[in-house]
Design a protein around this motif. Structure first.
Motif, PDB file in Angstrom:
ATOM      1  N   ASN A  46       0.932  -1.419  -0.026  1.00  0.00           N
ATOM      2  CA  ASN A  46       0.416  -0.249   0.033  1.00  0.00           C
ATOM      3  C   ASN A  46       1.138   1.733  -0.195  1.00  0.00           C
ATOM      4  OD1 ASN A  46      -2.905   0.889  -0.732  1.00  0.00           O
ATOM      5  ND2 ASN A  46      -2.337   1.560   2.006  1.00  0.00           N
ATOM      6  N   GLN A  47       1.724   1.586  -0.106  1.00  0.00           N
ATOM      7  CA  GLN A  47       3.071   2.388  -0.171  1.00  0.00           C
ATOM      8  C   GLN A  47       3.577   2.872  -0.826  1.00  0.00           C
ATOM      9  OE1 GLN A  47       5.628   1.696   2.923  1.00  0.00           O
ATOM     10  NE2 GLN A  47       5.138   3.047   4.388  1.00  0.00           N
ATOM     11  N   LYS A  48       3.552   1.305  -1.696  1.00  0.00           N
ATOM     12  CA  LYS A  48       4.336   1.635  -3.792  1.00  0.00           C
ATOM     13  C   LYS A  48       3.318   1.642  -4.407  1.00  0.00           C
ATOM     14  CE  LYS A  48       8.926  -0.725  -2.048  1.00  0.00           C
ATOM     15  NZ  LYS A  48       9.718  -1.914  -1.970  1.00  0.00           N
ATOM     16  N   LYS A  49       2.204   1.646  -3.492  1.00  0.00           N
ATOM     17  CA  LYS A  49       1.034   1.466  -4.988  1.00  0.00           C
ATOM     18  C   LYS A  49       1.036   0.006  -5.791  1.00  0.00           C
ATOM     19  CE  LYS A  49      -1.713   4.313  -2.469  1.00  0.00           C
ATOM     20  NZ  LYS A  49      -1.895   3.599  -0.938  1.00  0.00           N
ATOM     21  N   THR A  50       1.574  -0.791  -5.598  1.00  0.00           N
ATOM     22  CA  THR A  50       1.537  -1.762  -6.959  1.00  0.00           C
ATOM     23  C   THR A  50       1.803  -2.859  -5.763  1.00  0.00           C
ATOM     24  OG1 THR A  50       3.261  -2.235  -8.375  1.00  0.00           O
ATOM     25  CG2 THR A  50       4.234  -1.813  -6.007  1.00  0.00           C
ATOM     26  N   HIS A  51       1.909  -4.579  -6.815  1.00  0.00           N
ATOM     27  CA  HIS A  51       2.087  -5.075  -5.975  1.00  0.00           C
ATOM     28  C   HIS A  51       3.159  -5.734  -5.849  1.00  0.00           C
ATOM     29  CE1 HIS A  51      -2.575  -6.473  -6.282  1.00  0.00           C
ATOM     30  NE2 HIS A  51      -2.585  -7.235  -6.122  1.00  0.00           N
ATOM     31  N   THR A  52       3.726  -6.906  -4.584  1.00  0.00           N
ATOM     32  CA  THR A  52       5.564  -7.035  -4.403  1.00  0.00           C
ATOM     33  C   THR A  52       5.137  -8.283  -3.600  1.00  0.00           C
ATOM     34  OG1 THR A  52       5.286  -6.507  -2.274  1.00  0.00           O
ATOM     35  CG2 THR A  52       6.507  -5.144  -3.380  1.00  0.00           C
TER      36      THR A  52
END
Ligand code: SF4
Length: 258
Positions: free
Chosen positions: A53-59
């Motif tokens: 949610n910080q990077k706004k992407t799936h990791t």
């Protein structure tokens, strides 16, 4: 034995997972499926996608590491272990889900004179557990329920193997610490406390710790796109468990509430 283990985190400078300053190695994969699990990303042994949610992407959560790589990481902080009487704790998920790799790691750490601890449910073949117990210095063992059917309802497995292994662990580590996650509507009544105390006295458990249910894992279920059964359940606080603690102490069991 495979040359790599699935690991989802290596946490440095921990002071909550054993004596002194510790590095905690979190193994990914768990044979239990507790419906309250605060680390749902630790349950599947394979690396998996999770929303960041910080990077706004799936990791990707988790990766495969060799014992050499993990040792290299651990040894960077050797001076902290020496100065604080700390060491390394193997946790999870369930460390025994990758037992052979964990035993190899424990042996390497012992060769370096580094103190080791584990946090485990003890859910593994007993012969393998005994080998593991030979190589670890301090054992924290989770017991979720004294009743096997209720244990199954909460975790997906019965508790007979866990209790058999608790007896084996106590034979080698008489001062081991049992931890109980206290979960509302599962094992949180004073009647539960009495039954747990009876069980611990039967097995010779001296010390326990109570871990009040919390909601720190809630968002992770959303980020993993999974349902969360504890959504509307209020979390517990240490003061909610004072009577539970008193029951334990009246029964001669040292009891710490986190
Ligand atoms: S044993 Fe621990 S890691 Fe495994 S499902 Fe239960 S709470 Fe989660």
């Amino acid at each position: 034995m495979t040359n790599t283990a699935s690991i989802f985190n290596i946490q440095k400078y921990s002071i909550h997972d054993g004596p002194g300053i510790r590095t905690v190695v979190f193994f990914k994969g768990c044979p239990l499926k507790c419906y309250w699990c605060a680390n749902p990303e630790s349950q599947d042994s394979k690396p998996e996608k999770m929303w960041d949610n910080q990077k706004k992407t799936h990791t990707t959560v988790g990766n495969y590491r060799t014992a050499d790589e993990i040792m290299e990481d651990i040894l960077k902080d050797e001076v902290f272990y020496q100065e604080s009487n700390g060491g390394v704790t193997l946790s999870g998920g369930e460390v025994l889900y990758q037992a052979d790799f964990a035993i190899d790691l424990l042996k390497r750490l012992r060769e370096k004179n580094i103190h080791t601890a584990c946090e485990t449910t003890g859910y593994v073949k007993s012969s393998k557990f005994e080998e593991f117990l030979e190589n670890v210095d301090l054992v924290y063992m989770d017991i979720k329920h004294y009743d096997s059917i209720k244990h199954f309802d909460g975790t997906g497995v019965r508790n007979e193997l866990i209790l058999k292994n608790l007896a084996l662990a106590l034979a080698k580590h008489p001062h081991l610490i049992v931890r109980i996650p206290i979960i509302p509507n599962f094992n949180d009544t004073l009647e539960d406390a009495v039954k747990f105390a009876d069980l611990f006295n039967e097995y010779g458990v001296e010390k326990i710790e109570l871990l009040p249910f919390h909601q720190f894992g809630e968002k992770k279920y959303t980020y993993l796109d999974r349902d969360y059964e504890m959504e509307d359940i209020p979390q517990l606080h240490s003061e909610d468990l004072l009577d539970y603690q008193t029951v334990m102490e009246k029964n001669g069991i040292q009891c710490l509430v986190h």
